[in-house]
Design a protein around this motif. Structure first.
Motif, PDB file in Angstrom:
ATOM      1  N   SER A 228      49.205 -28.753  -7.433  1.00 13.94           N
ATOM      2  CA  SER A 228      47.871 -28.198  -6.498  1.00 13.94           C
ATOM      3  C   SER A 228      47.025 -29.283  -5.876  1.00 13.94           C
ATOM      4  O   SER A 228      46.956 -30.227  -7.325  1.00 13.94           O
ATOM      5  N   ASP A 229      45.811 -29.606  -5.141  1.00 13.11           N
ATOM      6  CA  ASP A 229      44.441 -30.934  -4.979  1.00 13.11           C
ATOM      7  C   ASP A 229      44.019 -31.045  -5.959  1.00 13.11           C
ATOM      8  O   ASP A 229      44.320 -32.368  -6.093  1.00 13.11           O
ATOM      9  N   ILE A 230      43.206 -30.377  -6.680  1.00 11.06           N
ATOM     10  CA  ILE A 230      43.404 -30.680  -7.869  1.00 11.06           C
ATOM     11  C   ILE A 230      43.765 -31.178  -9.290  1.00 11.06           C
ATOM     12  O   ILE A 230      43.401 -32.466  -9.666  1.00 11.06           O
TER      13      ILE A 230
ATOM     14  N   GLY B 167      44.517 -33.345   1.273  1.00 11.57           N
ATOM     15  CA  GLY B 167      43.939 -32.055   0.573  1.00 11.57           C
ATOM     16  C   GLY B 167      42.380 -31.717   1.114  1.00 11.57           C
ATOM     17  O   GLY B 167      42.605 -32.689   1.648  1.00 11.57           O
ATOM     18  N   SER B 168      42.089 -30.758   0.605  1.00  7.48           N
ATOM     19  CA  SER B 168      40.397 -30.622   1.313  1.00  7.48           C
ATOM     20  C   SER B 168      39.255 -31.231   0.305  1.00  7.48           C
ATOM     21  O   SER B 168      39.618 -31.596  -0.734  1.00  7.48           O
ATOM     22  N   THR B 169      38.814 -31.367   1.303  1.00  3.30           N
ATOM     23  CA  THR B 169      36.982 -31.909   0.633  1.00  3.30           C
ATOM     24  C   THR B 169      36.937 -31.144  -0.388  1.00  3.30           C
ATOM     25  O   THR B 169      35.910 -31.207  -0.688  1.00  3.30           O
TER      26      THR B 169
ATOM     27  N   GLU C 296      41.669 -33.598  10.713  1.00  2.00           N
ATOM     28  CA  GLU C 296      41.592 -32.142  10.881  1.00  2.00           C
ATOM     29  C   GLU C 296      42.364 -31.021   9.901  1.00  2.00           C
ATOM     30  O   GLU C 296      43.035 -31.296   9.513  1.00  2.00           O
ATOM     31  N   ASN C 297      41.370 -29.919   9.227  1.00  2.00           N
ATOM     32  CA  ASN C 297      41.735 -28.865   8.951  1.00  2.00           C
ATOM     33  C   ASN C 297      42.251 -27.812   9.794  1.00  2.00           C
ATOM     34  O   ASN C 297      42.514 -27.220   9.780  1.00  2.00           O
ATOM     35  N   GLY C 298      40.684 -28.102   9.600  1.00  2.00           N
ATOM     36  CA  GLY C 298      40.005 -26.681  11.338  1.00  2.00           C
ATOM     37  C   GLY C 298      38.997 -26.013  10.855  1.00  2.00           C
ATOM     38  O   GLY C 298      38.406 -25.256   9.568  1.00  2.00           O
ATOM     39  N   PHE C 299      38.625 -25.150  11.875  1.00  2.00           N
ATOM     40  CA  PHE C 299      37.547 -24.765  11.559  1.00  2.00           C
ATOM     41  C   PHE C 299      38.239 -22.901  11.237  1.00  2.00           C
ATOM     42  O   PHE C 299      39.704 -22.408  11.172  1.00  2.00           O
ATOM     43  N   ARG C 300      38.040 -23.039  10.085  1.00  2.00           N
ATOM     44  CA  ARG C 300      38.606 -21.590   8.796  1.00  2.00           C
ATOM     45  C   ARG C 300      38.117 -20.112   9.372  1.00  2.00           C
ATOM     46  O   ARG C 300      36.687 -19.364  10.199  1.00  2.00           O
ATOM     47  N   ASN C 301      39.207 -18.738   9.458  1.00  2.00           N
ATOM     48  CA  ASN C 301      39.547 -18.241  10.394  1.00  2.00           C
ATOM     49  C   ASN C 301      39.224 -16.079   9.225  1.00  2.00           C
ATOM     50  O   ASN C 301      40.489 -17.382   7.823  1.00  2.00           O
TER      51      ASN C 301
ATOM     52  N   LEU D 238      38.966 -11.452  -2.312  1.00  2.00           N
ATOM     53  CA  LEU D 238      39.329 -12.194  -0.878  1.00  2.00           C
ATOM     54  C   LEU D 238      39.423 -14.021  -1.438  1.00  2.00           C
ATOM     55  O   LEU D 238      38.516 -14.362  -2.471  1.00  2.00           O
ATOM     56  N   ARG D 239      40.734 -14.114  -1.314  1.00  5.50           N
ATOM     57  CA  ARG D 239      41.182 -16.147  -1.913  1.00  5.50           C
ATOM     58  C   ARG D 239      39.890 -17.229  -1.178  1.00  5.50           C
ATOM     59  O   ARG D 239      39.998 -17.503  -0.336  1.00  5.50           O
ATOM     60  N   VAL D 240      39.597 -17.698  -2.320  1.00  8.37           N
ATOM     61  CA  VAL D 240      38.881 -19.138  -1.722  1.00  8.37           C
ATOM     62  C   VAL D 240      39.074 -20.208  -2.211  1.00  8.37           C
ATOM     63  O   VAL D 240      39.702 -19.997  -3.339  1.00  8.37           O
TER      64      VAL D 240
ATOM     65  N   GLU E 185      40.777 -16.855   3.895  1.00  8.76           N
ATOM     66  CA  GLU E 185      40.569 -17.501   4.852  1.00  8.76           C
ATOM     67  C   GLU E 185      40.977 -19.601   5.030  1.00  8.76           C
ATOM     68  O   GLU E 185      40.488 -19.779   3.841  1.00  8.76           O
ATOM     69  N   ASN E 186      41.251 -19.335   6.305  1.00 10.86           N
ATOM     70  CA  ASN E 186      42.337 -20.344   5.967  1.00 10.86           C
ATOM     71  C   ASN E 186      42.371 -20.736   8.399  1.00 10.86           C
ATOM     72  O   ASN E 186      42.221 -20.200   8.704  1.00 10.86           O
ATOM     73  N   PRO E 187      42.517 -22.017   8.784  1.00 11.41           N
ATOM     74  CA  PRO E 187      42.687 -22.255  10.135  1.00 11.41           C
ATOM     75  C   PRO E 187      44.004 -22.092  10.788  1.00 11.41           C
ATOM     76  O   PRO E 187      44.705 -21.466   9.727  1.00 11.41           O
TER      77      PRO E 187
ATOM     78  N   PRO F 196      37.948 -30.836   6.549  1.00 11.18           N
ATOM     79  CA  PRO F 196      38.090 -30.994   6.756  1.00 11.18           C
ATOM     80  C   PRO F 196      39.230 -31.115   5.793  1.00 11.18           C
ATOM     81  O   PRO F 196      39.274 -30.361   4.738  1.00 11.18           O
ATOM     82  N   TRP F 197      41.044 -32.237   5.756  1.00  8.81           N
ATOM     83  CA  TRP F 197      41.468 -32.755   5.032  1.00  8.81           C
ATOM     84  C   TRP F 197      40.679 -34.314   4.805  1.00  8.81           C
ATOM     85  O   TRP F 197      40.155 -34.808   5.638  1.00  8.81           O
ATOM     86  N   ILE F 198      40.549 -34.428   4.041  1.00  8.53           N
ATOM     87  CA  ILE F 198      40.824 -36.415   3.396  1.00  8.53           C
ATOM     88  C   ILE F 198      41.810 -37.015   2.412  1.00  8.53           C
ATOM     89  O   ILE F 198      42.507 -36.043   1.868  1.00  8.53           O
TER      90      ILE F 198
HETATM   91  C1  TK8 Z   1      46.141 -27.299   1.017  1.00  6.15           C
HETATM   92  C2  TK8 Z   1      45.052 -27.238   1.097  1.00  6.15           C
HETATM   93  C3  TK8 Z   1      44.320 -26.217   1.915  1.00  6.15           C
HETATM   94  C4  TK8 Z   1      42.711 -25.274   2.558  1.00  6.15           C
HETATM   95  C5  TK8 Z   1      42.958 -24.556   1.153  1.00  6.15           C
HETATM   96  O1  TK8 Z   1      46.198 -28.247   0.028  1.00  6.15           O
HETATM   97  O2  TK8 Z   1      43.187 -24.188  -0.114  1.00  6.15           O
HETATM   98  O3  TK8 Z   1      42.610 -23.315   1.717  1.00  6.15           O
HETATM   99  O4  TK8 Z   1      42.926 -25.266   3.289  1.00  6.15           O
HETATM  100  O5  TK8 Z   1      44.436 -26.601   3.220  1.00  6.15           O
HETATM  101  O6  TK8 Z   1      44.173 -28.576   0.579  1.00  6.15           O
END
Ligand code: TK8
Length: 337
Positions: free
Chosen positions: A76-78, A94-96, A149-154, A173-175, A213-215, A240-242
């Protein structure tokens, strides 16, 4: 020999022969670089990783070989962040939002309704503010190269259309694993469940969570429409992604190698943003076609949401983020003018 030499010089062939010598005089060693990411290979993230792989190969004469690992197959990202810090993996994107355990300041980007559009975001992330935050990663063992860019989340969920905030009541809701997101969605009345992205699809499939919620690009590429009926266009956060490198690894590279990485990363950023923006224009029609029921939140409702998240904003400010938030808002206002 003498004759050959003068002929070569005269025809300019010498230059052609000397040129590759000059290139190999650059200090570049053959290297294998493992680059992990969470989305699928066919996603906007996957396409940009592929672009980066090719740029690195081109710019290094094939010596810097990047191998992309999609679908969180390296973790995973972490988990990947920690692998980079320890030097067990070279690169990732991955996500900031999941970096807040390492550099708390990144949480400022998770506050809702900051950016009005992508142009404001680009200016802030590529400008001094975004660079200052990225630089804070250095002392933690990471190098922040560029923002994608990841993008605006919905919002999506499997329970009901969300037309007003009250419709979120009781929805699991998963966050992302991030306190601002948890506070924000609990504030909206949902039950926020922090979970890594790699566990999300199964969690929705089995009903452990009702929504996420995600783009729209991610909702499409991760096939969330297979397990989610309702999509609410809320654009509550610009995400954003970094692109990160392991500092331990990066410090062992030559100046020439670091230059190639920086340039390839900058090229990948430009490619990725354009590609993601183009792709997102098709996503709504695609998701509708896949059977999702889609609605947009009205301005009035978004205004109510802004009011409701004030406590989360105040909490962020009170916990030491006030100056940072002011600074960010100042930067955004500069772009707006
Ligand atoms: C992908 C994540 C993803 C982020 C999330 O590894 O966790 O919801 O939006 O893009 O970084």
């Amino acid at each position: 020999m003498k004759l050959l030499r003068s002929v070569l010089l005269a025809t300019g062939l010498a230059a052609a022969i000397l040129a590759p010598v000059a290139a190999s005089a650059q200090d570049i060693k053959p290297r294998l670089i493992r680059f992990g990411y969470g989305l699928s290979e066919s996603s906007n993230q996957g396409r940009a990783v592929k672009f980066f792989v090719e740029e690195m190969s081109k710019r290094s004469g094939g010596k810097l070989k990047v191998k992309g690992f999609a679908d969180a197959s390296l973790g995973s990202d972490i988990q990947m962040q920690n692998a980079l810090i320890g030097g067990a993996q070279e690169m990732m994107v991955g996500s900031t939002a999941t970096l807040v355990g390492i550099v708390k300041d990144f949480a400022v980007f998770d506050l809702p309704f900051l950016f009005n559009n992508e142009q404001e975001a680009d200016a802030v992330f590529d400008g001094p503010f975004g660079q200052k935050l990225a630089a804070k990663l250095n002392e933690k063992g990471l190098v922040g190269l560029v923002y994608w860019e990841n993008g605006f989340r919905n919002l999506t969920n499997s329970k009901r259309p969300v037309e007003k905030v009250e419709d979120l009541k009781g929805i699991k809701l998963r966050v992302m694993q991030n306190p601002v997101y948890i506070d924000m969605f609990n504030g909206f009345g949902a039950n926020a469940v922090p979970l890594s992205f790699s566990e999300l699809f199964t969690a929705m499939e089995t009903g452990t969570v009702d929504g996420q919620e995600n783009p729209v690009t991610t909702i499409q590429s991760s096939k969330f429409y297979e397990v989610q009926k309702y999509l609410t266009i809320s654009k509550h956060v610009y995400s954003p992604w970094i692109v990160l490198a392991s500092k331990r690894w990066y410090d062992g590279l030559s100046a020439d190698e670091r230059k190639i990485i920086a340039e390839a990363a900058a090229a990948s950023r430009d490619f990725e943003r354009k590609d993601s923006r183009d792709a997102s224009k098709q996503s709504i029609a695609y998701l509708k076609d896949k059977g999702m029921q889609i609605n947009e939140l009205s301005d009035a409702e978004l205004g109510r949401m802004r009011e409701m998240v004030k406590p989360a904003m105040d909490k962020f400010a009170a916990e030491g983020g006030a100056d940072l938030l002011n600074e960010l808002q100042g930067e955004i206002n500069k772009v707006r003018k």
